[in-house]
Enzyme design. Structure first.
Site, PDB file in Angstrom:
ATOM      1  CE1 TYR A  64       3.153   0.899   6.870  1.00  0.00           C
ATOM      2  CE2 TYR A  64       1.435   0.528   5.125  1.00  0.00           C
ATOM      3  CZ  TYR A  64       2.729   1.048   5.489  1.00  0.00           C
ATOM      4  OH  TYR A  64       3.210   1.729   4.575  1.00  0.00           O
ATOM      5  CG  ASP A 101      13.265   0.586  13.248  1.00  0.00           C
ATOM      6  OD1 ASP A 101      13.885   1.397  13.641  1.00  0.00           O
ATOM      7  OD2 ASP A 101      13.921  -0.141  12.229  1.00  0.00           O
ATOM      8  CG  HIS A 116      10.806   7.771   4.994  1.00  0.00           C
ATOM      9  ND1 HIS A 116      11.693   7.003   4.128  1.00  0.00           N
ATOM     10  CD2 HIS A 116      10.958   9.101   4.042  1.00  0.00           C
ATOM     11  CE1 HIS A 116      12.202   7.616   3.311  1.00  0.00           C
ATOM     12  NE2 HIS A 116      11.807   9.044   3.256  1.00  0.00           N
ATOM     13  N   GLY A 183      23.412   1.574   5.920  1.00  0.00           N
ATOM     14  CA  GLY A 183      22.441   0.651   5.746  1.00  0.00           C
ATOM     15  C   GLY A 183      21.259   1.120   4.840  1.00  0.00           C
ATOM     16  CB  SER A 185      19.242   1.126  -1.270  1.00  0.00           C
ATOM     17  OG  SER A 185      17.956   1.778  -1.122  1.00  0.00           O
TER      18      SER A 185
HETATM   19  P1  OAD Z   1      16.554  -0.576   1.261  1.00  0.00           P
HETATM   20  O1  OAD Z   1      15.791  -1.832   1.841  1.00  0.00           O
HETATM   21  O2  OAD Z   1      16.353   0.261  -0.016  1.00  0.00           O
HETATM   22  O3  OAD Z   1      18.139  -0.601   1.485  1.00  0.00           O
HETATM   23  C1  OAD Z   1      18.736  -1.343   2.476  1.00  0.00           C
HETATM   24  C2  OAD Z   1      20.362  -1.076   2.272  1.00  0.00           C
HETATM   25  O4  OAD Z   1      20.739  -1.929   3.507  1.00  0.00           O
HETATM   26  C3  OAD Z   1      20.872  -1.953   1.228  1.00  0.00           C
HETATM   27  O5  OAD Z   1      21.734  -1.075   0.462  1.00  0.00           O
HETATM   28  C4  OAD Z   1      21.690  -3.169   1.689  1.00  0.00           C
HETATM   29  O6  OAD Z   1      23.132  -3.483   1.163  1.00  0.00           O
HETATM   30  C5  OAD Z   1      21.930  -2.576   3.225  1.00  0.00           C
HETATM   31  N1  OAD Z   1      22.248  -3.665   4.141  1.00  0.00           N
HETATM   32  C6  OAD Z   1      21.467  -4.865   4.312  1.00  0.00           C
HETATM   33  N2  OAD Z   1      22.006  -5.623   5.456  1.00  0.00           N
HETATM   34  C7  OAD Z   1      22.742  -4.543   6.195  1.00  0.00           C
HETATM   35  C8  OAD Z   1      23.494  -4.731   7.273  1.00  0.00           C
HETATM   36  N3  OAD Z   1      23.696  -5.638   7.992  1.00  0.00           N
HETATM   37  N4  OAD Z   1      24.272  -3.596   7.579  1.00  0.00           N
HETATM   38  C9  OAD Z   1      24.253  -2.520   6.896  1.00  0.00           C
HETATM   39  N5  OAD Z   1      23.663  -2.453   5.444  1.00  0.00           N
HETATM   40  C10 OAD Z   1      22.927  -3.504   5.429  1.00  0.00           C
HETATM   41  O7  OAD Z   1      16.346   0.737   2.532  1.00  0.00           O
HETATM   42  P2  OAD Z   1      16.277   1.992   2.693  1.00  0.00           P
HETATM   43  O8  OAD Z   1      17.388   2.618   1.745  1.00  0.00           O
HETATM   44  O9  OAD Z   1      16.174   2.376   4.088  1.00  0.00           O
HETATM   45  O10 OAD Z   1      10.548   4.411   2.363  1.00  0.00           O
HETATM   46  O11 OAD Z   1      14.872   2.437   1.926  1.00  0.00           O
HETATM   47  C11 OAD Z   1      14.473   3.761   1.680  1.00  0.00           C
HETATM   48  C12 OAD Z   1      13.273   3.821   1.711  1.00  0.00           C
HETATM   49  O12 OAD Z   1      12.580   2.994   0.669  1.00  0.00           O
HETATM   50  C13 OAD Z   1      12.292   3.563   2.994  1.00  0.00           C
HETATM   51  O13 OAD Z   1      12.434   4.365   4.185  1.00  0.00           O
HETATM   52  C14 OAD Z   1      11.168   3.239   2.742  1.00  0.00           C
HETATM   53  C15 OAD Z   1      11.369   2.423   1.364  1.00  0.00           C
HETATM   54  O14 OAD Z   1      10.478   2.075   0.283  1.00  0.00           O
HETATM   55  C16 OAD Z   1       9.244   4.577   2.814  1.00  0.00           C
HETATM   56  O15 OAD Z   1       8.383   3.802   3.536  1.00  0.00           O
HETATM   57  C17 OAD Z   1       8.701   5.830   2.354  1.00  0.00           C
END
Ligand code: OAD
Length: 241
Positions: A64, A101, A116, A183, A185
């Site tokens: 962290y 962040d 989160h 952004g 998944s």
């Molecule tokens: P992910 O890392 O799962 O997904 C990131 C997404 O951003 C993907 O679908 C990429 O295709 C997309 N991406 C990458 N670069 C990009 C860009 N420049 N512009 C737009 N999209 C882009 O992240 P989260 O969905 O936020 O949980 O993940 C959800 C949660 O899973 C997080 O909050 C965290 C993680 O484990 C906890 O910490 C509880």
């Protein structure tokens, strides 16, 4: 397509946003999933669960502190700025983020719900006292005034989103006639279900993501673009209209 989205946004009465790690990728903060994702290199169960912290708090803290260093030195990008601008224009009513962040706030957004938690917050594991920080703690194991261990103020796997935050997020999703999803998944619950609430109420879902996600099927429009480029263009188009 993007012109159509700009018009839909202008016509919306209650626009909200859901953001994920992808919006901060262009600020140099690694995402979780995908090629260079954190979960490719690290095991979530060893770093981001209550049992990991019980068993090896030093390792969890080390990870962290590394992430805090990256996040605290990062600058908001065009996408964060665009959302702050949409809020100022009175168009964006609430921004719901899964990110820990603070780049939305650094860009000037005020109406932000952190599903989160935040790396800016440390929480006591015993007395629950909260501390706000602007740099990573120097101690190997940071402690509270009461003597107990402090932990990062984030939601770990196996933990629930604080109920008042989730309630607020659901409330704003229920009021939305348009939600822009950037952004993420869209695989982590309950965040991924918020757009479904909008859909059920016949609202529009606009997705911005270079990749397809489980949400793509129900999104009204998916822009296969990076967040910075798409959001900057959208705000410029809205200002011109
Ligand atoms: P992910 O890392 O799962 O997904 C990131 C997404 O951003 C993907 O679908 C990429 O295709 C997309 N991406 C990458 N670069 C990009 C860009 N420049 N512009 C737009 N999209 C882009 O992240 P989260 O969905 O936020 O949980 O993940 C959800 C949660 O899973 C997080 O909050 C965290 C993680 O484990 C906890 O910490 C509880």
């Amino acid at each position: 397509m993007i012109e159509k989205v700009a018009k839909q946004i202008l016509e919306s009465k209650y626009m909200t946003a859901l953001t994920g790690a992808g919006i901060s990728a262009e600020s140099g903060i690694p995402t979780f999933r995908g090629e260079d994702g954190l979960w490719k290199k690290f095991k979530a169960e060893e770093l981001a669960t209550p049992s990991a912290f019980r068993e090896n708090p030093e390792l969890v803290w080390e990870w962290y502190k590394w992430r805090m260093e990256i996040v605290f030195n990062a600058k908001p990008n065009l996408a964060h700025n665009a959302f702050a601008e949409l809020e100022k224009m009175g168009i964006l009513k609430m921004l719901i983020t899964q990110n820990v962040d603070d780049l939305h706030e650094k860009a000037g957004s005020k109406k932000v719900l952190h599903l989160h938690g935040s790396l800016r917050i440390l929480r006591c594991t015993a007395c629950k006292k909260r501390f706000e920080i602007d740099k990573p703690p120097i101690e190997k194991l940071p402690k509270c005034e009461c003597g107990a261990l402090l932990r990062p103020g984030v939601v770990w796997f196996g933990e629930e989103i604080p109920s008042e935050i989730l309630r607020e997020a659901i409330k704003h999703a229920s009021m939305s006639d348009l939600m822009i999803v950037v952004g993420t998944s869209a695989v982590v619950q309950p965040a991924a279900s918020l757009p479904l609430i909008v859909k059920k109420n016949k609202g529009l879902i606009i997705e911005i993501n270079p990749e397809e996600t489980p949400l793509t099927n129900i999104a009204d429009i998916s822009l296969r673009l990076k967040a910075g480029e798409a959001m900057d263009k959208l705000v410029k188009l809205i200002q011109e209209l």
